[in-house]
Design a protein around this motif. Structure first.
Motif, PDB file in Angstrom:
ATOM      1  N   GLY A 114       1.007 -46.648 -11.155  1.00 39.54           N
ATOM      2  CA  GLY A 114       1.610 -47.975 -11.072  1.00 39.54           C
ATOM      3  C   GLY A 114       1.065 -48.836  -9.951  1.00 39.54           C
ATOM      4  N   GLY A 115      -0.173 -48.561  -9.533  1.00 44.55           N
ATOM      5  CA  GLY A 115      -0.749 -49.283  -8.407  1.00 44.55           C
ATOM      6  C   GLY A 115      -0.801 -50.785  -8.576  1.00 44.55           C
ATOM      7  N   TYR A 116      -0.990 -51.239  -9.818  1.00 43.14           N
ATOM      8  CA  TYR A 116      -1.108 -52.675 -10.055  1.00 43.14           C
ATOM      9  C   TYR A 116       0.251 -53.360 -10.250  1.00 43.14           C
ATOM     10  N   THR A 117       1.312 -52.583 -10.268  1.00 37.37           N
ATOM     11  CA  THR A 117       2.633 -53.172 -10.482  1.00 37.37           C
ATOM     12  C   THR A 117       3.565 -52.986  -9.292  1.00 37.37           C
ATOM     13  N   ASP A 118       3.049 -52.408  -8.215  1.00 38.73           N
ATOM     14  CA  ASP A 118       3.885 -52.114  -7.043  1.00 38.73           C
ATOM     15  C   ASP A 118       3.392 -52.932  -5.851  1.00 38.73           C
ATOM     16  N   PRO A 119       4.130 -53.943  -5.450  1.00 38.11           N
ATOM     17  CA  PRO A 119       3.661 -54.808  -4.359  1.00 38.11           C
ATOM     18  C   PRO A 119       3.590 -54.118  -3.001  1.00 38.11           C
ATOM     19  N   ARG A 120       4.130 -52.896  -2.885  1.00 36.97           N
ATOM     20  CA  ARG A 120       4.068 -52.195  -1.592  1.00 36.97           C
ATOM     21  C   ARG A 120       2.634 -51.991  -1.124  1.00 36.97           C
ATOM     22  N   TRP A 121       1.719 -51.839  -2.066  1.00 32.50           N
ATOM     23  CA  TRP A 121       0.352 -51.482  -1.702  1.00 32.50           C
ATOM     24  C   TRP A 121      -0.531 -52.702  -1.434  1.00 32.50           C
ATOM     25  N   TRP A 122      -0.032 -53.872  -1.719  1.00 32.15           N
ATOM     26  CA  TRP A 122      -0.859 -55.073  -1.664  1.00 32.15           C
ATOM     27  C   TRP A 122      -0.481 -55.945  -0.477  1.00 32.15           C
ATOM     28  N   SER A 123      -1.485 -56.586   0.105  1.00 34.07           N
ATOM     29  CA  SER A 123      -1.202 -57.626   1.081  1.00 34.07           C
ATOM     30  C   SER A 123      -0.563 -58.808   0.363  1.00 34.07           C
ATOM     31  N   GLU A 124       0.030 -59.698   1.121  1.00 32.10           N
ATOM     32  CA  GLU A 124       0.658 -60.865   0.501  1.00 32.10           C
ATOM     33  C   GLU A 124      -0.351 -61.670  -0.304  1.00 32.10           C
ATOM     34  N   ALA A 125      -1.539 -61.908   0.285  1.00 28.24           N
ATOM     35  CA  ALA A 125      -2.572 -62.659  -0.435  1.00 28.24           C
ATOM     36  C   ALA A 125      -3.078 -61.870  -1.630  1.00 28.24           C
ATOM     37  N   GLY A 126      -3.228 -60.552  -1.463  1.00 29.80           N
ATOM     38  CA  GLY A 126      -3.709 -59.724  -2.558  1.00 29.80           C
ATOM     39  C   GLY A 126      -2.747 -59.687  -3.727  1.00 29.80           C
TER      40      GLY A 126
END
Length: 437
Positions: A225-237
């Protein structure tokens, strides 16, 4: 010591090799394909071809050679800063036949200049610098044209043998010792201004992945679920991922529970142990965070690539000072994909880090800036105008990068959203005190 005649021969050979690649990339398609824009991100192939000739004319025929212009009337058409890629098809560009005649006429004059001009006494020509700059410029555009081929719709027109098989690489990550090392160069004859000057840089101890992140590992990130979990992404990302509807690396296709990849007009099952390619900076950053790591800084990347702990010196390449061969790295479009991890044991660094040169450009966490002591040479539009936080640094070259246009000090840069380039990454992490005991 290289004699002047040996240097002339080397320059002539490099110019000829670069032109052979340009011809192969443009002769592979018909005239309709040459003038077509295959993506708004890219120029028509015929623009790249004539631009290559125009830069060669400006620097080698007019500046170095002091000759009369061949086509001064087209300078503005092929000025990359005057017209964005998206609008270049609307310009009155040279047609395929005219572009080929033009670059041929320019090259004839360049060879005449090469025979006559002293390759010393002026910074622009010392060591053949201006000629080397043009060789690198053409090879960089050849890689750009290769990326255009990847975006092209239609049956395959480029062909190459598969890369060598992979092999063992040892532990998953390598400890790079803390301390100073020499970064950049003041001695590489054809190094570009942003690689200069050599200077002392410092790192704390850190771990870096032994090899680039593979397709298999990246698919695990997607499956979790890497593309659906905002925990792993920077705000801009995360904002970009949502806006661009990112779900997987560009050119990945899913059929059922299996991934495929489209490459140069062909679709084939994903090769698990090849480095992942066509991911943007934000995707690389998110994967690294998911994996409990981070992207290396540019300083860390170069130390891992160049530092020899036995001598304390910095090498030209991970394997030493000798030029790359087919045993060292996947370069020069010999293959049309990254090679599996472990395919080039002869190219490993003294610390045991593999495939730092070739295969995929590697995103770093660093913004693109000049080093302390940076000096524009010979023109600000090569590097300086791109300095700032808009661009992230990439290192190491790809399977589409020519050996003339990459070395362990070479710096590439792009917007963090770019995915059409042949970019992947490897991860790093800080070393805990107990790991250094």
């Amino acid at each position: 010591m290289t004699s002047t005649e040996e240097l002339r021969d080397r320059v002539a050979a490099q110019l000829t090799r670069a032109r052979a690649r340009s011809v192969a990339l443009t002769d592979a398609v018909d005239d309709d394909d040459l003038v077509r824009q295959h993506s708004k991100l890219m120029s028509p192939l015929v623009w790249d071809l004539a631009h290559i000739g125009n830069q060669e004319e400006l620097w080698l025929v007019r500046d170095v050679g002091g000759r009369e212009p061949v086509r001064a009337d087209i300078d503005e058409l092929y000025d990359a800063f005057k017209h964005a890629r998206a609008v270049r098809p609307e310009l009155p560009l040279l047609g395929p036949a005219e572009a080929r005649r033009y670059v041929g006429e320019v090259r004839d004059k360049v060879f005449d200049v090469l025979e006559r001009v002293p390759l010393e006494g002026d910074r622009l020509v010392d060591g053949g610098f201006a000629f080397g700059m043009i060789v690198q410029h053409e090879q960089q555009h050849d890689e750009t044209m290769l990326a255009t081929h990847q975006l092209r719709v239609g049956p395959p027109v480029l062909h190459a043998p598969p890369p060598p098989a992979g092999g063992p690489v040892g532990p998953a990550e390598v400890l790079v010792p803390g301390g100073p090392f020499t970064m950049g160069t003041s001695t590489e004859a054809w190094a570009l201004d942003n690689e200069r000057p050599a200077h002392q840089a410092f790192t704390r101890p850190f771990f870096i992945d032994t090899a680039p992140v593979t397709n298999r590992a990246y698919a695990e990130f997607i499956a979790d679920g890497g593309y659906t979990d905002p925990r792993w992404w920077s705000e801009a990302g995360w904002a970009h991922a949502r806006k661009a509807s990112l779900e997987a690396p560009r050119f990945w296709l899913r059929e059922g529970d299996r991934w495929y990849r489209q490459a140069f007009g062909a679709v084939a099952p994903l090769v698990d142990d090849q480095p992942v390619v066509h991911v943007c900076y934000y995707e690389a950053e998110a994967y690294a965070r998911w994996a409990g790591k981070r992207l290396p800084t540019e300083v860390e990347w170069e130390k891992a690539a160049r530092f020899d702990p036995a001598t304390g010196r910095s090498r030209r390449y991970p394997w030493g000072d000798e030029e790359p061969t087919e045993a060292h790295a996947n370069l020069g479009q010999r293959h049309l994909s990254p090679a599996p991890v472990g395919a080039y044991p002869a190219g490993a660094s003294p610390l045991g880090v593999h495939q730092l040169i070739g295969d995929v450009w590697e995103w770093t966490s660093s913004d693109f800036h000049g080093y302390t002591g940076f000096e524009v040479f010979p023109y600000a539009e090569y590097s300086q105008v791109f300095f700032g936080s808009d661009y992230k640094v990439l290192r190491g070259g790809s399977f589409g990068t020519d050996p003339a246009a990459v070395r362990a000090t070479f710096r590439n840069w792009d917007f963090p959203i770019r995915r059409q380039i042949f970019a992947g990454f490897r991860c790093a992490r800080d070393a805990a005190p107990q790991e250094l005991a």
